[in-house]
Design an enzyme around this catalytic site. Sequence first.
Site, PDB file in Angstrom:
ATOM      1  N   HIS A  40      30.097  36.995  31.749  1.00 38.48           N
ATOM      2  CA  HIS A  40      29.152  38.083  31.477  1.00 38.48           C
ATOM      3  C   HIS A  40      28.141  38.285  32.601  1.00 38.48           C
ATOM      4  CE1 HIS A  40      25.738  35.577  29.999  1.00 38.48           C
ATOM      5  NE2 HIS A  40      26.658  34.815  29.460  1.00 38.48           N
ATOM      6  N   ASP A  79      24.571  30.482  33.958  1.00 35.27           N
ATOM      7  CA  ASP A  79      24.812  31.330  32.767  1.00 35.27           C
ATOM      8  C   ASP A  79      24.457  32.770  33.093  1.00 35.27           C
ATOM      9  OD1 ASP A  79      25.275  32.244  30.220  1.00 35.27           O
ATOM     10  OD2 ASP A  79      23.481  31.357  29.356  1.00 35.27           O
ATOM     11  N   GLU A  91      26.008  39.896  26.885  1.00 31.70           N
ATOM     12  CA  GLU A  91      26.394  38.768  26.027  1.00 31.70           C
ATOM     13  C   GLU A  91      25.171  38.140  25.365  1.00 31.70           C
ATOM     14  OE1 GLU A  91      27.183  34.623  24.817  1.00 31.70           O
ATOM     15  OE2 GLU A  91      25.802  35.288  26.368  1.00 31.70           O
ATOM     16  N   GLU A  92      24.096  38.049  26.155  1.00 30.93           N
ATOM     17  CA  GLU A  92      22.952  37.236  25.704  1.00 30.93           C
ATOM     18  C   GLU A  92      22.240  37.784  24.469  1.00 30.93           C
ATOM     19  OE1 GLU A  92      22.571  34.399  26.531  1.00 30.93           O
ATOM     20  OE2 GLU A  92      23.153  34.047  28.602  1.00 30.93           O
ATOM     21  N   ASP A 152      32.169  30.846  30.321  1.00 31.21           N
ATOM     22  CA  ASP A 152      30.751  31.029  29.988  1.00 31.21           C
ATOM     23  C   ASP A 152      30.132  29.716  29.521  1.00 31.21           C
ATOM     24  OD1 ASP A 152      28.273  32.128  29.469  1.00 31.21           O
ATOM     25  OD2 ASP A 152      28.828  32.957  27.527  1.00 31.21           O
ATOM     26  N   HIS A 159      19.255  29.173  30.153  1.00 34.38           N
ATOM     27  CA  HIS A 159      18.204  30.101  29.691  1.00 34.38           C
ATOM     28  C   HIS A 159      16.815  29.756  30.209  1.00 34.38           C
ATOM     29  CE1 HIS A 159      20.751  31.393  25.908  1.00 34.38           C
ATOM     30  NE2 HIS A 159      21.437  31.467  27.041  1.00 34.38           N
TER      31      HIS A 159
END
Lengths: 456, 456
Positions: free
Chosen positions: B278, B290, B324-325, B352, B422
């Site tokens: 993503h 990520d 995606e997030e 991912d 994140h």
Amino acid sequence: MKKRFILLGLYSCFGFCQSTDEQQLKDIYQQALTNSECYSWLDHLTNTIGGRLTGSANAQKAVDYTQSELQKLGLDRVYLQEVMVPHWERGAKETAYIEISKKKISVPVCALGMSVATPEKGILAEVIEVHSIKELETLGTEKIKGKIVFFNRPMENALIEPMEAYRGAGDQRGSGPREASKYGAIGVIVRSLSLRLDDFPHTGATRYGDIPKTQYIPGAAISTKGAELLSKSLKVNPHLKFFLKQSCKKYEDVLSYNVIGEIKGTEHPEKIMVVGGHLDSWDLGTGAQDDGAGVVQSMEVLRLFKILNYKPKNTIRAVLFMNEENGVRGGNKYNEQAQANKENHIFALESDSGGFTPRGFTIDADDTSLAKIQGWKPLFEPYQLHLFMKGHSGSDVEPLKSDRIVKVGLKPDTQRYFDYHHAANDTFEAVNKRELELGAAAMASLMYLMDQYGID
Amino acid sequence: MKKRFILLGLYSCFGFCQSTDEQQLKDIYQQALTNSECYSWLDHLTNTIGGRLTGSANAQKAVDYTQSELQKLGLDRVYLQEVMVPHWERGAKETAYIEISKKKISVPVCALGMSVATPEKGILAEVIEVHSIKELETLGTEKIKGKIVFFNRPMENALIEPMEAYRGAGDQRGSGPREASKYGAIGVIVRSLSLRLDDFPHTGATRYGDIPKTQYIPGAAISTKGAELLSKSLKVNPHLKFFLKQSCKKYEDVLSYNVIGEIKGTEHPEKIMVVGGHLDSWDLGTGAQDDGAGVVQSMEVLRLFKILNYKPKNTIRAVLFMNEENGVRGGNKYNEQAQANKENHIFALESDSGGFTPRGFTIDADDTSLAKIQGWKPLFEPYQLHLFMKGHSGSDVEPLKSDRIVKVGLKPDTQRYFDYHHAANDTFEAVNKRELELGAAAMASLMYLMDQYGID
């Protein structure tokens, strides 16, 4: 523990006792991942003490610190083993530049360990680039004399195993200065042994062997980016000059120590199992991956056995070896003493490939013992260890001789190991707490299984 | 290539053709490790573009950049797929402190993705610490009303699989604000989902579900060290107050895109195989692990096939999913379009879980297909991939429906993944070039095998 002994009666044990051993490994991992000391020991070794070059004040501090920490674990015996070690110092920071028609381009270098210094004002000479020691012979004295030889064969990126790539390129550093000297070179520059392109020069020992001292020439490592630049520059300006200045020096040998902690065996105290790493490190970084990790993991193995109240059948020793990097004097001394004392070593496990996620073990043993260890693979499956192959154990335990001995090396993931190896960025931050703990747990698990079912 | 076709005749192919496939994988790895583009693509995505929050200008730049890079590969088709996505912005940096009798102790926090803001002057209230959503019910409105609920159940360190630990703690972030609101809480603080103790708050989406908008309460993540401090402080001062100020805001949905590159199949162009990651990321770091890693690995798979001149039987698409997030709108849109166009998808592979050393694959397939893929393990053994287990593929390919489809997730080492996940330190430096390349090679290898011998 009680429950386990009951279960023991219900299962036959061929090679291992499934449920007992599964539980023991589970306990080991549980403790290692939730209640370890190894990461804070590593913090102290690297951040409080720092680089631990053999013969240095820091190396002595590391001896004192680890001895004192081992003493806190309630072992049966903690002691030091005297060993005379080399004392080499880097001296002032090295300088180097490429000189092209009076323009000077600085490049990152560092003296190779055990190298001699340049003359005080440095050396300035033309450079001849080679890719192997064999190439020196082809070129001969005529083309080499008076020049700086530049070894520029990279570690092979296409190999899956970085260790293999390292061994494939290592002769340039270990033997380059010695061999180039035979053809009249006045210095040697070696491409850093790393798979990355960056600005870190990576040191490591060079060996002059038996050439006369008067023929020792200085050797330095250049960063991989520096090597690329030098090589490209040579293509355009084959007569460019290279300047190198370094002031490293070898002093008289000094007294140092292996640090040893021991749990006495309950059934066979005379049979000894060793788990170890090396206390010394290079001086550019603080020796976290190489080999602070192995030191604290070895200490953790003993600590785990103590807190789990596991009483080994055989005597288990954590040995923190001195001087792996530039002499292996600690490893050799340990073996000498073992011979002198007629000790019976049955097993030795070394962690000296970094503190990354463990992938398995490399096993130096006869086929029977190899097969036996490989038979334990199912027990390690839940912990994602899959590699149980014949291979090198570790430089410190390799000298250890005994009638029958199995020697093993912890095999962590090494894909990024050589990003840090022997360089200034080998610091505490390079080591991940969980990965370090998983390595310690894998080591404790193998020690446990060897203690229970090891060679007959 | 010629040699390979000759060899093909000499071997029978049961499940795979040993020597042909061995050579093809060798070629893939060789190219990936010596001649890749993925690391420099990642450099651009992270260092030049930066964090790529859905709906942001950076996300659009990432669309433009990857489209343009895919166009350079000489694919059969490169195109964008429109998708309306949420547009949420963090606003000014959040502030938070613990207030104990007028003393204010700052703690690192960040708004949870999709959270509402606090009132402009912030909220200041007593804190009630809980360890599960269930506990809210036990406490009831009486004890929760007017307070800030502090979810402090850590990820479980003892689990070998960090992903499992993440899933085990994730409901606090995803559902914490929604559920606490039902009992009259005025805000929620969630312990960051990380296995490390440090000062990084880790964001991630929270979902208000179907509660009325007037009942949305602000949710923020606190660093793990901050959580420890808050918890300890509460034990001594149960009536301490916590201050939180954040000004994040959700705007109208905006138009964005999935980026798609395609190589047409030579034998079954109507059968489609997807490889993807993503494009969007959180905004605190630059989304390297990520999921910049997954994006550039997916692009690299197509690039490897092109430079190896491999002409797939089936159509192969790299799909770089948007959002995606905080919504999975890209994944859902891709499936919708596939249904609308009656496309026949036979395989989807997503990366991912970070760009660390690949360990294997998690496979979402029926038993026959699972067994088939597991039968290829010997081919992956030289590349040290061992895990071929049933499991989750990836959030973006999960929605994809087809008559028969196998969905797979790349399974890298994730021991240090949640150190970065994140958080502000998920930057280019967290990704190692070789590890990234090894992942791309593993993905290309599986795509190749699926293309040759896939389902049926």
